[in-house]
Design a protein around this motif. Structure first.
Motif, PDB file in Angstrom:
ATOM      1  N   GLY A  36       0.959  -1.073  -0.404  1.00 23.23           N
ATOM      2  CA  GLY A  36      -0.015   0.107   0.044  1.00 23.23           C
ATOM      3  C   GLY A  36       0.987   1.423   0.105  1.00 23.23           C
ATOM      4  O   GLY A  36       2.100   1.404   0.631  1.00 23.23           O
ATOM      5  N   GLN A  37       0.367   2.289  -0.717  1.00 24.60           N
ATOM      6  CA  GLN A  37       1.284   3.558  -0.747  1.00 24.60           C
ATOM      7  C   GLN A  37       1.231   4.068   0.632  1.00 24.60           C
ATOM      8  O   GLN A  37       0.136   4.385   1.452  1.00 24.60           O
ATOM      9  CB  GLN A  37       0.553   4.438  -1.861  1.00 24.60           C
ATOM     10  N   ALA A  38       2.299   4.837   1.181  1.00 29.37           N
ATOM     11  CA  ALA A  38       2.384   5.328   2.246  1.00 29.37           C
ATOM     12  C   ALA A  38       1.729   6.793   2.178  1.00 29.37           C
ATOM     13  O   ALA A  38       1.799   7.404   1.282  1.00 29.37           O
ATOM     14  CB  ALA A  38       3.920   5.672   2.696  1.00 29.37           C
ATOM     15  N   THR A  39       1.126   7.161   3.392  1.00 31.37           N
ATOM     16  CA  THR A  39       0.762   8.428   3.411  1.00 31.37           C
ATOM     17  C   THR A  39       1.792   9.355   3.582  1.00 31.37           C
ATOM     18  O   THR A  39       2.618   9.182   4.339  1.00 31.37           O
ATOM     19  CB  THR A  39      -0.402   8.505   4.711  1.00 31.37           C
ATOM     20  N   ILE A  40       1.588  10.768   3.001  1.00 33.29           N
ATOM     21  CA  ILE A  40       2.702  11.721   3.236  1.00 33.29           C
ATOM     22  C   ILE A  40       2.222  12.770   3.794  1.00 33.29           C
ATOM     23  O   ILE A  40       0.939  13.021   4.007  1.00 33.29           O
ATOM     24  CB  ILE A  40       3.268  11.975   1.661  1.00 33.29           C
ATOM     25  N   GLY A  41       2.933  13.652   4.346  1.00 31.39           N
ATOM     26  CA  GLY A  41       2.518  14.955   5.036  1.00 31.39           C
ATOM     27  C   GLY A  41       2.028  15.917   4.079  1.00 31.39           C
ATOM     28  O   GLY A  41       2.274  15.776   2.669  1.00 31.39           O
ATOM     29  N   THR A  42       1.556  17.114   4.637  1.00 32.84           N
ATOM     30  CA  THR A  42       1.068  17.993   3.683  1.00 32.84           C
ATOM     31  C   THR A  42       2.205  18.822   3.085  1.00 32.84           C
ATOM     32  O   THR A  42       3.306  19.006   3.772  1.00 32.84           O
ATOM     33  CB  THR A  42       0.063  18.959   4.535  1.00 32.84           C
ATOM     34  N   GLN A  43       2.409  19.239   1.838  1.00 29.63           N
ATOM     35  CA  GLN A  43       3.580  19.695   1.232  1.00 29.63           C
ATOM     36  C   GLN A  43       3.303  21.273   1.287  1.00 29.63           C
ATOM     37  O   GLN A  43       2.475  21.826   1.055  1.00 29.63           O
ATOM     38  CB  GLN A  43       3.642  19.600  -0.278  1.00 29.63           C
ATOM     39  N   VAL A  44       4.446  22.123   2.088  1.00 29.67           N
ATOM     40  CA  VAL A  44       4.414  23.424   2.253  1.00 29.67           C
ATOM     41  C   VAL A  44       5.888  23.723   2.137  1.00 29.67           C
ATOM     42  O   VAL A  44       6.806  22.955   2.271  1.00 29.67           O
ATOM     43  CB  VAL A  44       3.909  23.739   3.937  1.00 29.67           C
ATOM     44  N   PRO A  45       6.330  24.860   1.472  1.00 30.87           N
ATOM     45  CA  PRO A  45       7.546  25.441   1.233  1.00 30.87           C
ATOM     46  C   PRO A  45       8.120  25.558   2.298  1.00 30.87           C
ATOM     47  O   PRO A  45       7.746  25.905   3.458  1.00 30.87           O
ATOM     48  CB  PRO A  45       7.258  26.686   0.531  1.00 30.87           C
ATOM     49  N   ALA A  46       9.540  25.291   2.536  1.00 33.95           N
ATOM     50  CA  ALA A  46      10.234  25.216   3.740  1.00 33.95           C
ATOM     51  C   ALA A  46      10.523  26.540   4.562  1.00 33.95           C
ATOM     52  O   ALA A  46      10.301  26.643   5.554  1.00 33.95           O
ATOM     53  CB  ALA A  46      11.609  24.428   3.463  1.00 33.95           C
ATOM     54  N   GLU A  47      10.456  27.487   3.727  1.00 30.83           N
ATOM     55  CA  GLU A  47      10.746  28.694   4.130  1.00 30.83           C
ATOM     56  C   GLU A  47       9.548  29.259   4.935  1.00 30.83           C
ATOM     57  O   GLU A  47       9.439  29.999   5.976  1.00 30.83           O
ATOM     58  CB  GLU A  47      10.932  30.146   3.062  1.00 30.83           C
TER      59      GLU A  47
ATOM     60  N   GLY B 232      -3.322  23.523   7.168  1.00 30.82           N
ATOM     61  CA  GLY B 232      -4.083  22.341   7.081  1.00 30.82           C
ATOM     62  C   GLY B 232      -3.754  20.998   7.879  1.00 30.82           C
ATOM     63  O   GLY B 232      -2.776  21.014   8.365  1.00 30.82           O
ATOM     64  N   LYS B 233      -4.494  20.124   7.724  1.00 29.21           N
ATOM     65  CA  LYS B 233      -4.412  18.780   8.417  1.00 29.21           C
ATOM     66  C   LYS B 233      -2.988  18.242   7.648  1.00 29.21           C
ATOM     67  O   LYS B 233      -2.781  18.337   6.247  1.00 29.21           O
ATOM     68  CB  LYS B 233      -5.380  17.941   8.032  1.00 29.21           C
ATOM     69  N   THR B 234      -2.308  17.342   8.247  1.00 27.76           N
ATOM     70  CA  THR B 234      -1.333  16.521   7.692  1.00 27.76           C
ATOM     71  C   THR B 234      -1.194  15.140   8.647  1.00 27.76           C
ATOM     72  O   THR B 234      -1.915  15.025   9.557  1.00 27.76           O
ATOM     73  CB  THR B 234       0.081  17.336   8.045  1.00 27.76           C
ATOM     74  N   LYS B 235      -0.302  14.297   8.216  1.00 26.43           N
ATOM     75  CA  LYS B 235      -0.061  13.169   8.977  1.00 26.43           C
ATOM     76  C   LYS B 235       0.487  13.529  10.256  1.00 26.43           C
ATOM     77  O   LYS B 235       1.299  14.221  10.598  1.00 26.43           O
ATOM     78  CB  LYS B 235       1.075  12.507   8.154  1.00 26.43           C
TER      79      LYS B 235
ATOM     80  N   LEU C 167       3.822  15.670  10.876  1.00 29.26           N
ATOM     81  CA  LEU C 167       4.853  15.829   9.587  1.00 29.26           C
ATOM     82  C   LEU C 167       4.279  16.788   8.480  1.00 29.26           C
ATOM     83  O   LEU C 167       3.301  16.540   7.914  1.00 29.26           O
ATOM     84  CB  LEU C 167       5.006  14.347   9.129  1.00 29.26           C
ATOM     85  N   TYR C 168       5.217  17.633   8.105  1.00 28.77           N
ATOM     86  CA  TYR C 168       4.870  18.557   6.818  1.00 28.77           C
ATOM     87  C   TYR C 168       6.028  18.330   5.792  1.00 28.77           C
ATOM     88  O   TYR C 168       7.109  17.967   6.549  1.00 28.77           O
ATOM     89  CB  TYR C 168       4.850  19.948   7.353  1.00 28.77           C
ATOM     90  N   GLN C 169       5.962  18.123   4.494  1.00 25.45           N
ATOM     91  CA  GLN C 169       7.035  18.089   3.684  1.00 25.45           C
ATOM     92  C   GLN C 169       7.067  19.253   2.803  1.00 25.45           C
ATOM     93  O   GLN C 169       6.154  20.063   2.701  1.00 25.45           O
ATOM     94  CB  GLN C 169       6.669  16.887   2.781  1.00 25.45           C
ATOM     95  N   SER C 170       8.437  19.443   2.343  1.00 27.97           N
ATOM     96  CA  SER C 170       8.716  20.659   1.509  1.00 27.97           C
ATOM     97  C   SER C 170       9.333  19.974   0.258  1.00 27.97           C
ATOM     98  O   SER C 170      10.364  19.163   0.236  1.00 27.97           O
ATOM     99  CB  SER C 170       9.532  21.491   2.200  1.00 27.97           C
ATOM    100  N   PRO C 171       8.850  20.380  -0.999  1.00 23.94           N
ATOM    101  CA  PRO C 171       9.462  19.859  -2.320  1.00 23.94           C
ATOM    102  C   PRO C 171      10.896  20.405  -2.210  1.00 23.94           C
ATOM    103  O   PRO C 171      11.271  21.477  -1.881  1.00 23.94           O
ATOM    104  CB  PRO C 171       8.617  20.514  -3.553  1.00 23.94           C
TER     105      PRO C 171
ATOM    106  N   PHE D 213      11.377  15.167  -0.988  1.00 24.40           N
ATOM    107  CA  PHE D 213      11.184  15.990  -0.259  1.00 24.40           C
ATOM    108  C   PHE D 213      11.936  15.937   1.064  1.00 24.40           C
ATOM    109  O   PHE D 213      12.357  15.229   1.648  1.00 24.40           O
ATOM    110  CB  PHE D 213       9.440  15.677   0.325  1.00 24.40           C
ATOM    111  N   ALA D 214      11.829  17.455   1.613  1.00 24.63           N
ATOM    112  CA  ALA D 214      12.600  17.766   2.896  1.00 24.63           C
ATOM    113  C   ALA D 214      11.378  17.381   4.022  1.00 24.63           C
ATOM    114  O   ALA D 214      10.181  17.605   3.559  1.00 24.63           O
ATOM    115  CB  ALA D 214      13.188  19.024   3.050  1.00 24.63           C
ATOM    116  N   GLU D 215      11.715  17.029   5.225  1.00 23.49           N
ATOM    117  CA  GLU D 215      10.490  16.811   6.245  1.00 23.49           C
ATOM    118  C   GLU D 215      10.723  17.907   7.154  1.00 23.49           C
ATOM    119  O   GLU D 215      12.027  18.172   7.684  1.00 23.49           O
ATOM    120  CB  GLU D 215      10.422  15.417   6.787  1.00 23.49           C
ATOM    121  N   PHE D 216       9.642  18.491   7.651  1.00 19.31           N
ATOM    122  CA  PHE D 216       9.636  19.160   8.728  1.00 19.31           C
ATOM    123  C   PHE D 216       8.458  18.692   9.775  1.00 19.31           C
ATOM    124  O   PHE D 216       7.349  18.581   9.702  1.00 19.31           O
ATOM    125  CB  PHE D 216       9.000  20.578   8.269  1.00 19.31           C
ATOM    126  N   VAL D 217       9.184  18.331  10.904  1.00 19.70           N
ATOM    127  CA  VAL D 217       8.492  17.474  12.232  1.00 19.70           C
ATOM    128  C   VAL D 217       8.053  18.721  13.108  1.00 19.70           C
ATOM    129  O   VAL D 217       9.100  19.265  13.664  1.00 19.70           O
ATOM    130  CB  VAL D 217       9.133  16.204  12.417  1.00 19.70           C
TER     131      VAL D 217
END
Length: 99
Positions: free
Chosen positions: A18-29, A50-53, A65-69, A75-79
């Motif tokens: 099954g495909q893993a759930t990813i976090g909401t994507q938001v720019p790192a800055e 918004g909601k995220t993992k 968990l938020y992710q940045s392209p 993706f970079a992760e921001f926890v």
């Protein structure tokens, strides 16, 4: 008996692929400039990004968990660690995995 074992194997294989759930994507800055430990609230995070993992621990803490392209499909992760009172306790950034 063999049919039951085969069926169980197929069910477990389906879970593993099954495909893993990813976090909401938001720019790192935007993440690093908007989230202040000790001040930013859970409600502010929801309103801004918004909601995220999320993982909720028995202690009442939550980890979001938020992710940045980062280009190249990476993706970079921001926890964000949120305390039981709903205030950001800590943040952590993780660089994207090497290609």
């Amino acid at each position: 008996m063999k049919a039951a074992a085969l069926l169980m194997s197929l069910v477990l294989a389906g879970c593993a692929t099954g495909q893993a759930t990813i976090g909401t994507q938001v720019p790192a800055e935007r993440l690093s400039s908007s989230i202040v430990p000790g001040r930013t609230t859970k409600a502010e995070l929801l309103a801004a990004f918004g909601k995220t993992k999320a993982v909720v621990f028995d202690s009442g803490y939550e980890s979001w968990l938020y992710q940045s392209p980062a280009g190249g499909g990476r993706f970079a992760e921001f926890v964000v660690l949120i305390d039981p009172q709903g205030i950001v306790a800590r943040t952590r950034q993780r660089a994207p995995a090497a290609p």
